[in-house]
Write a protein that holds these residues in place. Sequence first.
Motif, PDB file in Angstrom:
ATOM      1  N   ARG A  40       0.865  -1.173  -0.156  1.00  0.00           N
ATOM      2  CA  ARG A  40      -0.127   0.003  -0.020  1.00  0.00           C
ATOM      3  C   ARG A  40       0.619   1.233  -0.254  1.00  0.00           C
ATOM      4  NH1 ARG A  40      -2.687  -2.046   4.035  1.00  0.00           N
ATOM      5  NH2 ARG A  40      -1.919  -0.691   5.617  1.00  0.00           N
ATOM      6  N   GLN A  41       2.039   1.305   0.737  1.00  0.00           N
ATOM      7  CA  GLN A  41       2.721   2.594   1.028  1.00  0.00           C
ATOM      8  C   GLN A  41       3.905   2.584   0.324  1.00  0.00           C
ATOM      9  OE1 GLN A  41      -0.558   3.467   2.683  1.00  0.00           O
ATOM     10  NE2 GLN A  41       1.064   5.055   2.876  1.00  0.00           N
ATOM     11  N   LYS A 101      19.149  11.318  17.362  1.00  0.00           N
ATOM     12  CA  LYS A 101      19.855  12.307  18.178  1.00  0.00           C
ATOM     13  C   LYS A 101      19.509  13.932  17.663  1.00  0.00           C
ATOM     14  CE  LYS A 101      23.861   9.289  18.952  1.00  0.00           C
ATOM     15  NZ  LYS A 101      25.061   9.329  18.564  1.00  0.00           N
ATOM     16  N   ASP A 102      18.910  13.837  16.612  1.00  0.00           N
ATOM     17  CA  ASP A 102      18.972  15.278  15.989  1.00  0.00           C
ATOM     18  C   ASP A 102      17.331  15.326  16.053  1.00  0.00           C
ATOM     19  OD1 ASP A 102      18.024  13.542  13.808  1.00  0.00           O
ATOM     20  OD2 ASP A 102      19.181  14.408  12.375  1.00  0.00           O
ATOM     21  N   GLY A 103      16.460  14.473  16.004  1.00  0.00           N
ATOM     22  CA  GLY A 103      14.819  14.800  16.494  1.00  0.00           C
ATOM     23  C   GLY A 103      14.275  14.705  15.119  1.00  0.00           C
ATOM     24  N   LYS A 104      14.975  14.539  14.022  1.00  0.00           N
ATOM     25  CA  LYS A 104      14.456  14.435  12.482  1.00  0.00           C
ATOM     26  C   LYS A 104      13.880  12.906  12.129  1.00  0.00           C
ATOM     27  CE  LYS A 104      17.136  18.007  10.620  1.00  0.00           C
ATOM     28  NZ  LYS A 104      18.395  18.549   9.661  1.00  0.00           N
ATOM     29  N   ALA A 105      12.698  13.095  11.518  1.00  0.00           N
ATOM     30  CA  ALA A 105      11.995  11.792  11.160  1.00  0.00           C
ATOM     31  C   ALA A 105      13.040  11.315   9.814  1.00  0.00           C
ATOM     32  CB  ALA A 105      10.931  12.050  10.675  1.00  0.00           C
ATOM     33  N   GLY A 106      13.061  10.167   9.596  1.00  0.00           N
ATOM     34  CA  GLY A 106      13.570   9.526   8.449  1.00  0.00           C
ATOM     35  C   GLY A 106      12.982  10.049   7.059  1.00  0.00           C
ATOM     36  N   ASN A 107      13.576   9.897   5.863  1.00  0.00           N
ATOM     37  CA  ASN A 107      13.106  10.559   4.697  1.00  0.00           C
ATOM     38  C   ASN A 107      12.145   9.915   4.129  1.00  0.00           C
ATOM     39  OD1 ASN A 107      14.708   8.368   4.073  1.00  0.00           O
ATOM     40  ND2 ASN A 107      15.307   9.321   2.048  1.00  0.00           N
ATOM     41  N   MET A 108      11.649   8.439   4.568  1.00  0.00           N
ATOM     42  CA  MET A 108      10.538   7.872   4.325  1.00  0.00           C
ATOM     43  C   MET A 108       9.405   7.692   5.248  1.00  0.00           C
ATOM     44  SD  MET A 108      11.278   6.930   1.299  1.00  0.00           S
ATOM     45  CE  MET A 108      12.607   7.704   0.499  1.00  0.00           C
ATOM     46  N   TYR A 109       9.551   8.351   6.202  1.00  0.00           N
ATOM     47  CA  TYR A 109       8.402   8.410   7.522  1.00  0.00           C
ATOM     48  C   TYR A 109       7.179   8.812   6.734  1.00  0.00           C
ATOM     49  CZ  TYR A 109       5.875   9.715  11.476  1.00  0.00           C
ATOM     50  OH  TYR A 109       4.720   9.923  12.471  1.00  0.00           O
ATOM     51  N   ARG A 110       7.073   9.944   6.090  1.00  0.00           N
ATOM     52  CA  ARG A 110       5.999  10.625   5.575  1.00  0.00           C
ATOM     53  C   ARG A 110       5.153   9.749   4.537  1.00  0.00           C
ATOM     54  NH1 ARG A 110       8.606  14.886   1.193  1.00  0.00           N
ATOM     55  NH2 ARG A 110       9.970  13.537   0.214  1.00  0.00           N
ATOM     56  N   TYR A 111       5.923   8.926   4.072  1.00  0.00           N
ATOM     57  CA  TYR A 111       5.147   7.905   3.111  1.00  0.00           C
ATOM     58  C   TYR A 111       4.310   6.524   4.005  1.00  0.00           C
ATOM     59  CZ  TYR A 111       7.695  10.476  -0.357  1.00  0.00           C
ATOM     60  OH  TYR A 111       8.191  11.472  -1.146  1.00  0.00           O
ATOM     61  N   LEU A 112       4.467   6.554   5.452  1.00  0.00           N
ATOM     62  CA  LEU A 112       3.815   5.616   5.940  1.00  0.00           C
ATOM     63  C   LEU A 112       2.335   5.841   6.063  1.00  0.00           C
ATOM     64  CD1 LEU A 112       6.348   4.877   8.807  1.00  0.00           C
ATOM     65  CD2 LEU A 112       5.657   3.276   6.794  1.00  0.00           C
ATOM     66  N   ALA A 114      -1.151   8.781   5.069  1.00  0.00           N
ATOM     67  CA  ALA A 114      -1.791   9.757   4.691  1.00  0.00           C
ATOM     68  C   ALA A 114      -1.971  11.003   5.716  1.00  0.00           C
ATOM     69  CB  ALA A 114      -3.374   9.921   4.068  1.00  0.00           C
ATOM     70  N   ASP A 115      -1.738  10.537   7.022  1.00  0.00           N
ATOM     71  CA  ASP A 115      -1.936  11.577   8.052  1.00  0.00           C
ATOM     72  C   ASP A 115      -0.732  10.939   9.188  1.00  0.00           C
ATOM     73  OD1 ASP A 115      -3.396   9.626   9.423  1.00  0.00           O
ATOM     74  OD2 ASP A 115      -5.346  10.693   8.841  1.00  0.00           O
ATOM     75  N   ASP A 116      -0.683  11.671  10.320  1.00  0.00           N
ATOM     76  CA  ASP A 116       0.264  11.235  11.217  1.00  0.00           C
ATOM     77  C   ASP A 116      -0.440   9.982  12.159  1.00  0.00           C
ATOM     78  OD1 ASP A 116       2.860  11.797  12.271  1.00  0.00           O
ATOM     79  OD2 ASP A 116       1.997  12.189  14.182  1.00  0.00           O
ATOM     80  N   ALA A 117      -1.786  10.117  12.172  1.00  0.00           N
ATOM     81  CA  ALA A 117      -2.212   8.659  12.918  1.00  0.00           C
ATOM     82  C   ALA A 117      -2.026   7.464  12.184  1.00  0.00           C
ATOM     83  CB  ALA A 117      -3.672   8.984  13.109  1.00  0.00           C
ATOM     84  N   GLU A 118      -2.191   7.672  10.947  1.00  0.00           N
ATOM     85  CA  GLU A 118      -1.763   6.602   9.923  1.00  0.00           C
ATOM     86  C   GLU A 118      -0.317   6.102   9.785  1.00  0.00           C
ATOM     87  OE1 GLU A 118      -2.905   4.575   5.581  1.00  0.00           O
ATOM     88  OE2 GLU A 118      -3.195   6.708   5.822  1.00  0.00           O
ATOM     89  N   ARG A 119       0.478   6.968  10.071  1.00  0.00           N
ATOM     90  CA  ARG A 119       2.104   6.990   9.912  1.00  0.00           C
ATOM     91  C   ARG A 119       2.266   6.246  11.245  1.00  0.00           C
ATOM     92  NH1 ARG A 119       1.658  11.897   6.749  1.00  0.00           N
ATOM     93  NH2 ARG A 119       1.593  13.060   8.632  1.00  0.00           N
ATOM     94  N   LYS A 124       4.351   1.771  14.228  1.00  0.00           N
ATOM     95  CA  LYS A 124       4.224   0.600  15.231  1.00  0.00           C
ATOM     96  C   LYS A 124       4.241  -0.886  14.985  1.00  0.00           C
ATOM     97  CE  LYS A 124       1.669  -0.759  19.235  1.00  0.00           C
ATOM     98  NZ  LYS A 124       2.372  -1.817  19.404  1.00  0.00           N
ATOM     99  N   LEU A 125       3.677  -1.028  13.867  1.00  0.00           N
ATOM    100  CA  LEU A 125       3.544  -2.278  13.004  1.00  0.00           C
ATOM    101  C   LEU A 125       4.974  -2.611  12.583  1.00  0.00           C
ATOM    102  CD1 LEU A 125       1.327  -4.378  12.570  1.00  0.00           C
ATOM    103  CD2 LEU A 125       1.257  -3.478  10.161  1.00  0.00           C
ATOM    104  N   PHE A 126       5.687  -1.881  11.899  1.00  0.00           N
ATOM    105  CA  PHE A 126       7.297  -2.121  11.511  1.00  0.00           C
ATOM    106  C   PHE A 126       8.044  -2.433  12.728  1.00  0.00           C
ATOM    107  CE2 PHE A 126       6.024  -0.904   7.330  1.00  0.00           C
ATOM    108  CZ  PHE A 126       6.973  -1.741   6.391  1.00  0.00           C
ATOM    109  N   LYS A 127       7.759  -1.362  13.709  1.00  0.00           N
ATOM    110  CA  LYS A 127       8.851  -1.433  15.073  1.00  0.00           C
ATOM    111  C   LYS A 127       8.285  -2.875  15.788  1.00  0.00           C
ATOM    112  CE  LYS A 127       9.480   3.281  16.378  1.00  0.00           C
ATOM    113  NZ  LYS A 127       9.750   4.415  17.477  1.00  0.00           N
ATOM    114  N   ASP A 128       7.137  -3.329  16.072  1.00  0.00           N
ATOM    115  CA  ASP A 128       6.735  -4.643  16.373  1.00  0.00           C
ATOM    116  C   ASP A 128       7.523  -5.696  15.684  1.00  0.00           C
ATOM    117  OD1 ASP A 128       5.589  -3.189  18.399  1.00  0.00           O
ATOM    118  OD2 ASP A 128       3.589  -3.576  17.693  1.00  0.00           O
ATOM    119  N   TRP A 129       7.543  -5.505  14.369  1.00  0.00           N
ATOM    120  CA  TRP A 129       7.952  -6.708  13.305  1.00  0.00           C
ATOM    121  C   TRP A 129       9.418  -6.655  13.683  1.00  0.00           C
ATOM    122  CZ3 TRP A 129      10.667  -5.955   8.157  1.00  0.00           C
ATOM    123  CH2 TRP A 129      10.661  -7.146   7.729  1.00  0.00           C
TER     124      TRP A 129
END
Length: 153
Positions: A40-41, A101-112, A114-119, A124-129
């Motif tokens: 999907r993403q 350390k720098d507090g910046k999101a990874g360059n692909m985070y925004r594609y996870l 449509a909005d922050d809740a879905e991201r 969380k799913l990827f982290k659990d995996w």
Amino acid sequence: MIDRFLRLWTGAALLCIITASTVAAGDVRYTTDIKAVFERQCSMCHGAGSPEYGEFKKDKETFVKLLKGPKMDSYAHLVFFAGWPDTGALMRRLDDGKGAKDGKAGNMYRYLGADDAERQKNLKLFKDWVGNWTLKRFPDITKEELAGITVKY
């Protein structure tokens, strides 16, 4: 007596909820959970028509212009970017920056999503995996940290 029973029952219920959520996190698998999110993403840029990692590295600039990243359309391809040899690349790219350390999101985070809740849900799913979500690269990661990366099929 009733008060003691209610406290025990409440404690037992809480333990069951905590255990169930822990088991659910440990049950995240590529085939049943991650593959669908990936399709999907991520597959538009990292799917079957994308270059293998070596090919991508040789001509990264051209592929980026074509909106193509390295191929990640299979379990084996995705594990390459989580565990080894490109340790932590998946995590660094998808991370929301809260642990960086720098507090910046990874360059692909925004594609996870449509909005922050879905991201956040997909992150969380990827982290659990992954299990041991680390932003470290090889060889900086310890043997124990590397062993904590679970990536179940």
